[in-house]
Enzyme design. Structure first.
Site, short mmCIF file in Angstrom:
data_model
loop_
_atom_site.label_atom_id
_atom_site.label_comp_id
_atom_site.label_asym_id
_atom_site.label_seq_id
_atom_site.Cartn_x
_atom_site.Cartn_y
_atom_site.Cartn_z
N ASP A 56 61.19 0.42 10.21
CA ASP A 56 60.14 0.91 11.09
C ASP A 56 59.47 2.14 10.49
OD1 ASP A 56 58.85 1.00 13.88
OD2 ASP A 56 59.76 2.99 13.74
N GLU A 128 60.69 -5.91 9.72
CA GLU A 128 60.95 -4.50 9.44
C GLU A 128 62.23 -4.34 8.62
OE1 GLU A 128 58.87 -2.00 13.02
OE2 GLU A 128 60.87 -2.80 13.41
#
Length: 240
Positions: A56, A128
């Site tokens: 992230d 991610e």
């Protein structure tokens, strides 16, 4: 070199990156449902949640740097909106779908039966995690991440721009002006100052030859945006 799951070769070819540490790729492709099932059988298998956490941040840094460098005429609020639109779950699941990421995931039986390979939340998180795995495996080389990631981001920015998810100040002003037939909006360069390597450009936004906004910046495009922003405020449409 550590072993990789047999089926991962196709994914590596698709993303254009070959892992040196196959365990990282395996972890990125392992959903918590699979890890939990293994734990119930006395086996320890890491899921991708920790990699997702790092991914992230890697994603945010890559996108933020691109927007900062390429959209010099946008203010912080605009950049934040664009970034949010291109790193949301919907966008990430689309990127994941484009590389067939769900097909390579290790899921628990329950998630498999519930079509987990197609669930946006699962494949977006895995995307991610994949970024984090590539980041670590490459020795934290952001160029590796950007080579793979940015084509998706650039295409998505173009898409959301065309659909009006975010609108620049000049476009917003034009939409107001064109509501009245015959109105003429133009941007006029009225001044330049400073040395060649560090010029400041001054632009006026004019409506029917009347000045409605003024902007100064190190390039004409940014100066026009600032002039349009000031004009929007005059119409009561400007953002704080």
């Amino acid at each position: 070199m550590q072993n990789k799951p047999f089926e991962s070769a196709g994914l590596e070819k698709t993303v254009g990156y070959t892992f040196r540490n196959g365990d990282l790729l395996t972890e990125a492709l392992t959903h918590s449902s699979f890890s939990n099932e293994c734990r119930s059988k006395g086996m320890t298998v890491e899921c991708n949640e920790r990699l997702e956490f790092l991914g992230d941040s890697v994603l945010s840094i890559a996108v933020s740097r691109y927007l900062f460098e390429e959209y010099r005429d946008r203010q912080e609020g605009d950049l934040t909106k664009i970034r949010a639109a291109v790193v949301c779950e919907k966008a990430l699941s689309k990127f994941a779908g484009a590389i067939g990421l769900g097909d390579y995931m290790r899921l628990g039986r329950g998630e498999e039966l519930n079509h987990g390979r197609e669930r946006a939340s699962i494949i977006a998180d895995a995307f991610e995690a994949l970024l984090a795995a590539m980041y670590i495996d490459s020795g934290r080389d952001m160029k590796v991440i950007e080579k793979f990631l940015m084509p998706f981001i650039i295409e998505e920015i173009g898409h959301i721009g065309s659909t009006g998810v975010f609108v620049d100040y000049k476009t917003a002003l034009q939409q107001i002006v064109q509501q009245v037939e015959g109105e003429k909006l133009e941007y006029v360069l009225v001044g330049e100052s400073g040395p060649d390597h560090d010029k400041i450009f001054e632009v006026e936004a004019r409506l029917n030859s009347n000045v409605i906004g003024h902007g100064s910046a190190r390039n004409k495009r940014e100066a026009e945006q600032k002039a349009a922003h000031e004009a929007l405020a005059l119409f009561g449409e400007g953002e704080e």
